[in-house]
Design a protein around this motif. Structure first.
Motif, PDB file in Angstrom:
ATOM      1  N   PRO A   1     -13.779  34.676   1.791  1.00  0.00           N
ATOM      2  CA  PRO A   1     -13.723  35.422   3.054  1.00  0.00           C
ATOM      3  C   PRO A   1     -12.707  36.558   3.065  1.00  0.00           C
ATOM      4  N   HIS A   2     -11.557  36.360   2.393  1.00  0.00           N
ATOM      5  CA  HIS A   2     -10.531  37.413   2.465  1.00  0.00           C
ATOM      6  C   HIS A   2     -10.904  38.671   1.680  1.00  0.00           C
ATOM      7  N   HIS A   3     -12.007  38.641   0.939  1.00  0.00           N
ATOM      8  CA  HIS A   3     -12.471  39.853   0.261  1.00  0.00           C
ATOM      9  C   HIS A   3     -13.439  40.667   1.120  1.00  0.00           C
ATOM     10  N   LEU A   4     -13.786  40.160   2.306  1.00  0.00           N
ATOM     11  CA  LEU A   4     -14.776  40.853   3.138  1.00  0.00           C
ATOM     12  C   LEU A   4     -14.118  41.927   4.001  1.00  0.00           C
TER      13      LEU A   4
ATOM     14  N   ASN B   1      -9.772  37.553  16.181  1.00  0.00           N
ATOM     15  CA  ASN B   1      -9.368  37.822  14.810  1.00  0.00           C
ATOM     16  C   ASN B   1     -10.024  36.810  13.870  1.00  0.00           C
ATOM     17  N   PRO B   2     -10.986  37.266  13.039  1.00  0.00           N
ATOM     18  CA  PRO B   2     -11.714  36.315  12.194  1.00  0.00           C
ATOM     19  C   PRO B   2     -10.801  35.574  11.222  1.00  0.00           C
ATOM     20  N   ASP B   3      -9.635  36.170  10.896  1.00  0.00           N
ATOM     21  CA  ASP B   3      -8.713  35.480   9.982  1.00  0.00           C
ATOM     22  C   ASP B   3      -8.214  34.159  10.568  1.00  0.00           C
ATOM     23  N   ASP B   4      -8.274  34.033  11.907  1.00  0.00           N
ATOM     24  CA  ASP B   4      -7.880  32.769  12.539  1.00  0.00           C
ATOM     25  C   ASP B   4      -8.964  31.701  12.380  1.00  0.00           C
ATOM     26  N   GLN B   5     -10.156  32.132  11.967  1.00  0.00           N
ATOM     27  CA  GLN B   5     -11.288  31.218  11.979  1.00  0.00           C
ATOM     28  C   GLN B   5     -11.756  30.838  10.566  1.00  0.00           C
ATOM     29  N   LEU B   6     -11.521  31.755   9.600  1.00  0.00           N
ATOM     30  CA  LEU B   6     -12.041  31.549   8.249  1.00  0.00           C
ATOM     31  C   LEU B   6     -10.950  30.966   7.368  1.00  0.00           C
ATOM     32  N   PHE B   7     -11.269  29.911   6.628  1.00  0.00           N
ATOM     33  CA  PHE B   7     -10.225  29.313   5.789  1.00  0.00           C
ATOM     34  C   PHE B   7     -10.745  28.765   4.465  1.00  0.00           C
ATOM     35  N   ALA B   8     -12.073  28.554   4.340  1.00  0.00           N
ATOM     36  CA  ALA B   8     -12.593  27.921   3.125  1.00  0.00           C
ATOM     37  C   ALA B   8     -12.619  28.927   1.963  1.00  0.00           C
ATOM     38  N   PRO B   9     -12.753  28.417   0.714  1.00  0.00           N
ATOM     39  CA  PRO B   9     -12.734  29.308  -0.453  1.00  0.00           C
ATOM     40  C   PRO B   9     -13.910  30.299  -0.490  1.00  0.00           C
ATOM     41  N   THR B  10     -15.078  29.907   0.044  1.00  0.00           N
ATOM     42  CA  THR B  10     -16.204  30.850   0.056  1.00  0.00           C
ATOM     43  C   THR B  10     -16.811  30.898   1.457  1.00  0.00           C
ATOM     44  N   VAL B  11     -17.570  31.973   1.697  1.00  0.00           N
ATOM     45  CA  VAL B  11     -18.233  32.150   2.989  1.00  0.00           C
ATOM     46  C   VAL B  11     -19.154  30.950   3.274  1.00  0.00           C
ATOM     47  N   LYS B  12     -19.905  30.562   2.265  1.00  0.00           N
ATOM     48  CA  LYS B  12     -20.854  29.475   2.469  1.00  0.00           C
ATOM     49  C   LYS B  12     -20.149  28.169   2.837  1.00  0.00           C
ATOM     50  N   GLN B  13     -19.067  27.881   2.136  1.00  0.00           N
ATOM     51  CA  GLN B  13     -18.317  26.655   2.448  1.00  0.00           C
ATOM     52  C   GLN B  13     -17.739  26.714   3.859  1.00  0.00           C
ATOM     53  N   ASP B  14     -17.334  27.906   4.238  1.00  0.00           N
ATOM     54  CA  ASP B  14     -16.775  28.070   5.574  1.00  0.00           C
ATOM     55  C   ASP B  14     -17.822  27.785   6.636  1.00  0.00           C
ATOM     56  N   VAL B  15     -19.005  28.367   6.444  1.00  0.00           N
ATOM     57  CA  VAL B  15     -20.082  28.208   7.436  1.00  0.00           C
ATOM     58  C   VAL B  15     -20.593  26.757   7.445  1.00  0.00           C
ATOM     59  N   SER B  16     -20.474  26.083   6.301  1.00  0.00           N
ATOM     60  CA  SER B  16     -20.947  24.685   6.217  1.00  0.00           C
ATOM     61  C   SER B  16     -20.001  23.702   6.899  1.00  0.00           C
ATOM     62  N   PHE B  17     -18.758  24.104   7.081  1.00  0.00           N
ATOM     63  CA  PHE B  17     -17.726  23.182   7.537  1.00  0.00           C
ATOM     64  C   PHE B  17     -18.106  22.437   8.821  1.00  0.00           C
ATOM     65  N   GLY B  18     -18.534  23.174   9.837  1.00  0.00           N
ATOM     66  CA  GLY B  18     -18.902  22.552  11.117  1.00  0.00           C
ATOM     67  C   GLY B  18     -20.078  21.607  10.994  1.00  0.00           C
ATOM     68  N   PRO B  19     -21.231  22.108  10.486  1.00  0.00           N
ATOM     69  CA  PRO B  19     -22.409  21.244  10.394  1.00  0.00           C
ATOM     70  C   PRO B  19     -22.170  20.003   9.523  1.00  0.00           C
ATOM     71  N   LEU B  20     -21.317  20.108   8.484  1.00  0.00           N
ATOM     72  CA  LEU B  20     -21.052  18.933   7.643  1.00  0.00           C
ATOM     73  C   LEU B  20     -20.423  17.809   8.452  1.00  0.00           C
ATOM     74  N   LYS B  21     -19.688  18.188   9.514  1.00  0.00           N
ATOM     75  CA  LYS B  21     -19.047  17.161  10.341  1.00  0.00           C
ATOM     76  C   LYS B  21     -20.008  16.553  11.370  1.00  0.00           C
ATOM     77  N   LEU B  22     -21.222  17.119  11.461  1.00  0.00           N
ATOM     78  CA  LEU B  22     -22.168  16.655  12.481  1.00  0.00           C
ATOM     79  C   LEU B  22     -23.052  15.502  12.002  1.00  0.00           C
ATOM     80  N   LYS B  23     -22.794  14.998  10.820  1.00  0.00           N
ATOM     81  CA  LYS B  23     -23.596  13.900  10.256  1.00  0.00           C
ATOM     82  C   LYS B  23     -25.067  14.268  10.137  1.00  0.00           C
ATOM     83  N   LEU B  24     -25.344  15.512   9.735  1.00  0.00           N
ATOM     84  CA  LEU B  24     -26.723  15.932   9.493  1.00  0.00           C
ATOM     85  C   LEU B  24     -27.059  15.629   8.037  1.00  0.00           C
ATOM     86  N   SER B  25     -28.360  15.646   7.720  1.00  0.00           N
ATOM     87  CA  SER B  25     -28.734  15.465   6.321  1.00  0.00           C
ATOM     88  C   SER B  25     -28.311  16.705   5.532  1.00  0.00           C
TER      89      SER B  25
END
Ligand SMILES: Nc1ncnc2c1ncn2[C@@H]1O[C@H](COP(=O)(O)OP(=O)(O)O)[C@@H](O)[C@H]1O
Ligand SMILES: [Mg+2]
Length: 395
Positions: A137-140, A88-112
């Motif tokens: 995400p909830h509009h998708l 269920n994708p609703d268990d996975q998506l939580f950020a205000p926008t799709v882009k912010q959601d997808v960025s969440f993981g990599p931002l924690k990886l200390k990448l540039s």
């Protein structure tokens, strides 16, 4: 060495349910593995062990040959290697926008910042929802949400991808698109592990199937071994796919076809071969149609722009294929962008092979690494169907 291995794994939920009972399994790197089993068999529980969402009560889970450890630095490493997509994708998506959601993981990886941007846009392109990046995400739609959740996992660049029931809740086109995405990820070198209730999909797609019931592995094998074992199918409350059901019925009526068909294409071939021996006038052509494979760029290499309409039109004009196929989102966009239509957008290789057997040629446009996948798949079908269908890569 196997990429994932479990040794005598037990898992008991705090409430007492003994969900896994002595599970031993091995998963090969780069393979496509399907876990089948009735509700409550322990499929989800097993998948959660693969990325250490759960820790076995006893026994071991090995990742790349080393037993998993569960301290915070090991867990970080495991989550980078094994991506988990929940049903269920609703268990996975939580950020205000799709882009912010997808960025969440990599931002924690200390990448540039640039690396994060690049990974996010690549992941969104790969799943085909770049244009939705600023949507909440909830509009998708369900299909789009699933893609967004997958993009979030891909942005971590894991080697192994685990999908718990990826086809659930999707309409037929959505399911076909999801299967294509799974193939694309596998063509990119990822090991793909999925649980499913879709027998047709398991039969035609998996390299290996693992059948689970009451927390135990009943059998592990290639699809043909699994679906030609009626006792197993019965024990595990599974169903055989329609082509296998039809094959079984035909055998009971005296058809002497040995090989268990894993798709409609294989079923039809086995029936035709029996008919041929009995003087039936086969409509198949004396000479097989050629399959040309054109490798299109991937989104990250420049996408649609890298293959202008006049080049596509030129390729089609010189070979004059009877049919056009498109594998992957970029290839599909390229065809549409060239004001052409594709005849095959799902089960592309099976459809091209079927056309070939009727003497029709097909030009398959395949996104990036999917071109190699198409070549392999044609070779595999030639072997299974005992045919000599020619395929040519066009550079
Ligand atoms: N969070 C939980 N707490 C207690 N029992 C659970 C939990 N999740 C699953 N179970 C139980 O564990 C068993 C296996 O469940 P699960 O792994 O979800 O099976 P499947 O995915 O094959 O349907 C079932 O009996 C289920 O009721
Ligand atoms: Mg489950």
């Amino acid at each position: 060495m196997h990429i994932i291995e479990t040794i005598n794994v037990e898992y008991q939920y705090p409430g007492g349910t003994h969900a896994l009972q002595g599970v031993d399994l091995k998963i090969k790197s780069g393979s496509k593995v399907t876990i089948l089993g009735p509700n409550g068999a322990g499929k989800s529980t097993l998948l959660y062990l693969f990325n250490a969402t759960l820790r076995p009560t006893s026994g071991k889970v090995l990742l790349n040959g080393s037993p998993m450890r569960y301290n915070s630095s090991s867990l970080r490493q495991i989550r980078k290697t094994v991506g988990m997509v929940f049903p269920n994708p609703d268990d996975q998506l939580f950020a205000p926008t799709v882009k912010q959601d997808v960025s969440f993981g990599p931002l924690k990886l200390k990448l540039s910042k640039e690396e994060v941007e690049e990974r996010v846009s690549e992941s969104l392109q790969l799943v085909g929802i770049s244009e939705l990046e600023s949507m909440p995400p909830h509009h998708l739609s369900t299909g789009q949400k699933k893609r967004a959740a997958i993009a979030g996992v891909l942005a971590m660049d894991p080697n192994i991808l685990v999908f718990d029931e990826p086809l659930s809740g999707l309409d037929p086109t959505g399911q076909a698109d999801m299967i294509e995405l799974l193939d694309q990820l596998n063509a990119d070198g990822k090991t793909i592990i999925v649980s499913t209730h879709r027998m047709e999909f398991a039969a035609d797609w998996a390299d290996n199937i693992l059948v689970l019931k009451d927390g135990k592995v009943l059998k592990e094998g290639v699809p043909e071994e699994i679906f030609s074992d009626p006792a197993l199918i019965h024990d595990a409350n599974l169903q055989v796919p329609v082509p296998v059901q039809t094959h079984n019925e035909l055998r009971l009526r005296g058809f002497n076809n040995e090989q268990t068909p894993l798709s409609v294409l294989e079923l039809v071939e086995s029936v035709v071969s029996v008919f041929n021996d009995n003087g039936y006038q086969d409509l198949s052509s004396a000479s097989n149609g050629i399959i040309w494979i054109v490798r299109t760029p991937r989104a990250v290499e420049g996408g649609v722009e890298m293959m202008p309409p006049d080049i596509v039109q030129h390729l089609v004009d010189i070979r004059k294929p009877h049919k056009i196929g498109a594998m992957g989102t970029v290839a599909k966009s390229i065809i549409i962008n060239s004001e052409l239509k594709y005849d095959f957008g799902t089960e592309v290789v099976n459809n091209a092979v079927s056309a070939s057997l009727r003497g029709l040629s097909t030009m398959i446009f395949a996104t990036g690494t999917m071109a190699g996948l198409a070549v392999d798949r044609i070779a595999q079908l030639n072997l299974r169907l005992n045919k000599k269908i020619e395929s040519h890569m066009i550079a």
